[in-house]
Design a protein around this motif. Structure first.
Motif, mmCIF file in Angstrom:
data_model
loop_
_atom_site.group_PDB
_atom_site.id
_atom_site.type_symbol
_atom_site.label_atom_id
_atom_site.label_comp_id
_atom_site.label_asym_id
_atom_site.label_seq_id
_atom_site.Cartn_x
_atom_site.Cartn_y
_atom_site.Cartn_z
ATOM 1 N N ALA A 19 -38.243 33.587 14.171
ATOM 2 C CA ALA A 19 -38.209 35.009 15.327
ATOM 3 C C ALA A 19 -36.893 34.333 16.447
ATOM 4 N N ILE A 20 -37.002 33.463 16.840
ATOM 5 C CA ILE A 20 -35.143 33.181 18.015
ATOM 6 C C ILE A 20 -33.637 33.929 16.559
ATOM 7 N N LEU A 21 -33.909 34.300 15.228
ATOM 8 C CA LEU A 21 -32.583 34.463 14.367
ATOM 9 C C LEU A 21 -33.310 36.268 14.117
ATOM 10 N N LEU A 22 -34.558 36.351 14.071
ATOM 11 C CA LEU A 22 -34.584 37.887 14.154
ATOM 12 C C LEU A 22 -34.143 38.410 15.498
ATOM 13 N N PHE A 23 -34.471 37.740 16.828
ATOM 14 C CA PHE A 23 -34.248 38.608 18.113
ATOM 15 C C PHE A 23 -32.855 37.207 18.313
ATOM 16 N N TRP A 24 -31.774 38.040 17.937
ATOM 17 C CA TRP A 24 -30.853 36.800 18.565
ATOM 18 C C TRP A 24 -29.976 37.831 20.283
ATOM 19 N N SER A 25 -29.895 38.986 20.073
ATOM 20 C CA SER A 25 -29.104 39.383 20.908
ATOM 21 C C SER A 25 -29.914 40.804 21.211
ATOM 22 N N LEU A 26 -28.918 40.941 22.155
ATOM 23 C CA LEU A 26 -29.751 42.995 23.070
ATOM 24 C C LEU A 26 -28.657 43.253 23.921
ATOM 25 N N VAL A 174 -39.183 47.917 17.572
ATOM 26 C CA VAL A 174 -38.699 49.039 17.395
ATOM 27 C C VAL A 174 -37.549 48.503 17.645
ATOM 28 N N VAL A 175 -37.022 47.611 18.788
ATOM 29 C CA VAL A 175 -35.638 47.184 19.053
ATOM 30 C C VAL A 175 -35.243 46.087 17.522
ATOM 31 N N VAL A 176 -35.479 45.497 16.860
ATOM 32 C CA VAL A 176 -35.064 44.214 16.017
ATOM 33 C C VAL A 176 -35.187 45.299 14.744
ATOM 34 N N GLY A 177 -36.079 45.921 14.718
ATOM 35 C CA GLY A 177 -36.429 46.560 13.003
ATOM 36 C C GLY A 177 -35.278 47.670 12.892
ATOM 37 N N MET A 178 -34.356 47.956 14.062
ATOM 38 C CA MET A 178 -32.983 48.739 13.641
ATOM 39 C C MET A 178 -31.745 47.620 13.003
ATOM 40 N N ASN A 179 -32.094 46.507 12.336
ATOM 41 C CA ASN A 179 -31.345 45.217 11.215
ATOM 42 C C ASN A 179 -30.224 44.671 12.374
ATOM 43 N N LEU A 180 -30.269 45.005 13.405
ATOM 44 C CA LEU A 180 -29.034 45.018 14.386
ATOM 45 C C LEU A 180 -28.565 43.639 14.772
ATOM 46 N N PHE A 181 -29.648 42.730 15.161
ATOM 47 C CA PHE A 181 -29.891 42.365 16.093
ATOM 48 C C PHE A 181 -30.535 41.005 15.202
ATOM 49 N N THR A 182 -30.147 40.422 14.703
ATOM 50 C CA THR A 182 -30.446 39.557 14.366
ATOM 51 C C THR A 182 -29.412 38.401 14.302
ATOM 52 N N ALA A 183 -29.950 36.963 14.594
ATOM 53 C CA ALA A 183 -28.193 36.072 14.240
ATOM 54 C C ALA A 183 -27.519 37.086 13.555
ATOM 55 N N TRP A 184 -27.592 37.305 12.446
ATOM 56 C CA TRP A 184 -25.626 37.482 11.238
ATOM 57 C C TRP A 184 -25.689 39.076 11.716
ATOM 58 N N SER A 268 -41.301 51.964 10.198
ATOM 59 C CA SER A 268 -41.147 50.729 9.328
ATOM 60 C C SER A 268 -40.049 50.786 7.631
ATOM 61 N N LYS A 269 -40.084 51.667 6.705
ATOM 62 C CA LYS A 269 -39.904 51.615 5.790
ATOM 63 C C LYS A 269 -38.189 52.073 5.713
ATOM 64 N N SER A 270 -37.757 52.051 7.075
ATOM 65 C CA SER A 270 -35.927 51.773 7.208
ATOM 66 C C SER A 270 -35.325 50.433 7.683
ATOM 67 N N THR A 271 -36.574 49.404 7.889
ATOM 68 C CA THR A 271 -36.503 47.897 8.366
ATOM 69 C C THR A 271 -36.206 47.227 6.995
ATOM 70 N N HIS A 272 -34.983 46.394 7.347
ATOM 71 C CA HIS A 272 -34.661 45.639 5.682
ATOM 72 C C HIS A 272 -35.212 45.016 5.758
ATOM 73 N N PRO A 273 -35.650 45.160 4.483
ATOM 74 C CA PRO A 273 -36.810 43.788 3.534
ATOM 75 C C PRO A 273 -36.621 42.298 4.497
ATOM 76 N N ILE A 274 -35.597 41.437 4.676
ATOM 77 C CA ILE A 274 -35.232 40.424 5.338
ATOM 78 C C ILE A 274 -35.849 40.512 6.394
ATOM 79 N N VAL A 275 -35.147 41.210 7.335
ATOM 80 C CA VAL A 275 -35.943 41.360 8.783
ATOM 81 C C VAL A 275 -37.127 41.599 9.045
ATOM 82 N N MET A 276 -37.937 42.504 7.401
ATOM 83 C CA MET A 276 -39.478 42.476 7.792
ATOM 84 C C MET A 276 -40.684 41.421 7.689
ATOM 85 N N LEU A 277 -39.422 40.666 6.325
ATOM 86 C CA LEU A 277 -40.103 39.877 6.161
ATOM 87 C C LEU A 277 -40.106 38.780 7.889
ATOM 88 N N MET A 278 -38.885 38.613 8.082
ATOM 89 C CA MET A 278 -38.855 37.276 9.638
ATOM 90 C C MET A 278 -39.867 38.561 10.533
#
Length: 370
Positions: A19-26, A174-184, A268-278
């Motif tokens: 989860a820390i990697l999932l929601f790294w920053s906003l 809703v936020v993390v599902g945009m795929n843009l706020f992970t550690a990557w 949820s269908k637009s969320t990247h599979p890796i992000v969804m797995l996280m």
């Protein structure tokens, strides 16, 4: 510890770490009130359907902005309340969406065609600026990024009643599902854009096809973002804390359930599979930890209670940390965090059934086919 206890502990620790990697920053727009660069004339487009009880804070906050070079277009979508008169009392130009279709997308398209500004800002009626420089800061941020594509903000969620805290997990995902706020960072492709506050320039909007291209899409924000991405236009998403806020579903629990049901299984269908797995690992770890703590208490296992209790506290703090990034949720409720995850799981399942079995959802008195 038994084998099952070890597995539960591993799942709990893994979910917490993931989860820390999932929601790294906003990120949020910076404060730029000293910027003297000239900004173009702005058209603010507000689609509205029976928003008499919610639109006043937005119109008031627009009147209070220090930046004044804008027009307000409220596009009335067949309201049956006092929305039109209220909007006109604040100096907005009201457009009627009757006869050319219905829904948010057609209302936004009408507003864009009638707009005079070089830049277009689409705002949901339940949003409001929280600073007198909020609008100017938003525009300057867009300008610094080249004034291309979309800049979308997810408003900071303001809550007043207990039931509104049931949206905690939804707001985070809703936020993390945009795929843009992970550690990557931006390594994953954006799922689309946030919808309540969306800024773009006029040329890019019409090049993408705008809201006309996505007419009929339930998740118009995600679809519009994809339309921009299809034209190789950038889509940037930020948090709205300090700039813009909203209060979701103040009408009550029924409205909250209806609103999240409408949005989630499709979004949820637009969320990247890796992000969804996280996300799945985080939810699984949180619920597994709660279950393990209850079992250890029933079994009166002191060692297990200490280990699982410590991990439970970590999840409570982590959930609160994430939630406070997206809304002013009260700390006192986070010791009961499993209830928020269970509510999320129940609504997600209900939404999945509505979308994939009944092929319809309800929103604001309308039955929408999906």
């Amino acid at each position: 510890m038994t084998a099952s206890e070890v597995i539960n502990l591993i799942l709990g620790l893994l979910g917490f770490a993931i989860a820390i990697l999932l929601f790294w920053s906003l990120p949020v727009p910076g404060f730029t009130s000293r910027n003297t660069d000239r900004l173009p004339f702005l058209s603010i487009i507000i689609p509205a359907r029976n928003e008499e009880g919610r639109i006043t804070p937005l119109l008031q906050s627009l009147q209070e902005q220090r930046y004044k070079s804008f027009e307000i277009l409220v596009v009335d979508d067949d309201s049956t309340d006092n929305t039109v008169a209220l909007a006109e009392s604040y100096g907005a130009r009201v457009l009627q969406n009757k006869g050319i279709g219905s829904g948010k997308s057609s209302a936004c398209w009408l507003g864009a065609k009638e707009a005079k500004g070089d830049w277009l800002l689409f705002l949901d009626a339940d949003t409001k600026f929280t600073s007198v420089d909020g609008l100017r800061n938003l525009l300057h941020f867009y300008q610094r990024k080249g004034a291309r594509g979309i800049l979308a903000l997810q408003p900071y969620h303001t809550v007043k009643h207990l039931y509104e805290h049931l949206s905690i997990v939804f707001n985070i995902i809703v936020v993390v599902g945009m795929n843009l706020f992970t550690a990557w960072g931006s390594r994953f492709k954006a799922a689309g854009s946030f919808g309540p506050c969306l800024l773009c320039n006029r040329d890019d909007y019409f090049l993408s096809g705008g809201h006309q291209k996505i007419e009929g899409a339930i998740m118009d924000d995600l679809a519009l973002g994809q339309a921009f991405l299809d034209q190789n236009l950038p889509v940037r998403c930020l948090g709205g804390r300090g700039t813009i806020s909203f209060r979701m579903y103040p009408e009550g629990l029924g409205s909250l359930i209806e609103g999240w049901c409408k949005s989630f299984a499709i979004g949820s269908k637009s969320t990247h599979p890796i992000v969804m797995l996280m996300v799945i690992l985080w939810i699984t770890g949180s619920l597994t930890t709660a279950s393990a703590l209850i079992s250890s208490i029933i079994d009166a296992s002191a060692a297990a209670m200490i280990i699982n209790g410590a991990l439970y506290i970590l999840y409570a703090v982590q959930t609160a940390w994430f939630a406070r990034r997206v809304g002013n949720f009260k700390w006192v409720y986070f010791p009961f965090y499993p209830l928020f995850f269970l509510f999320f799981a129940g609504i997600f399942l209900y939404s999945f059934v509505r979308v994939n079995v009944f092929h319809s959802v309800k929103w604001k008195g309308r039955k929408i086919k999906v």
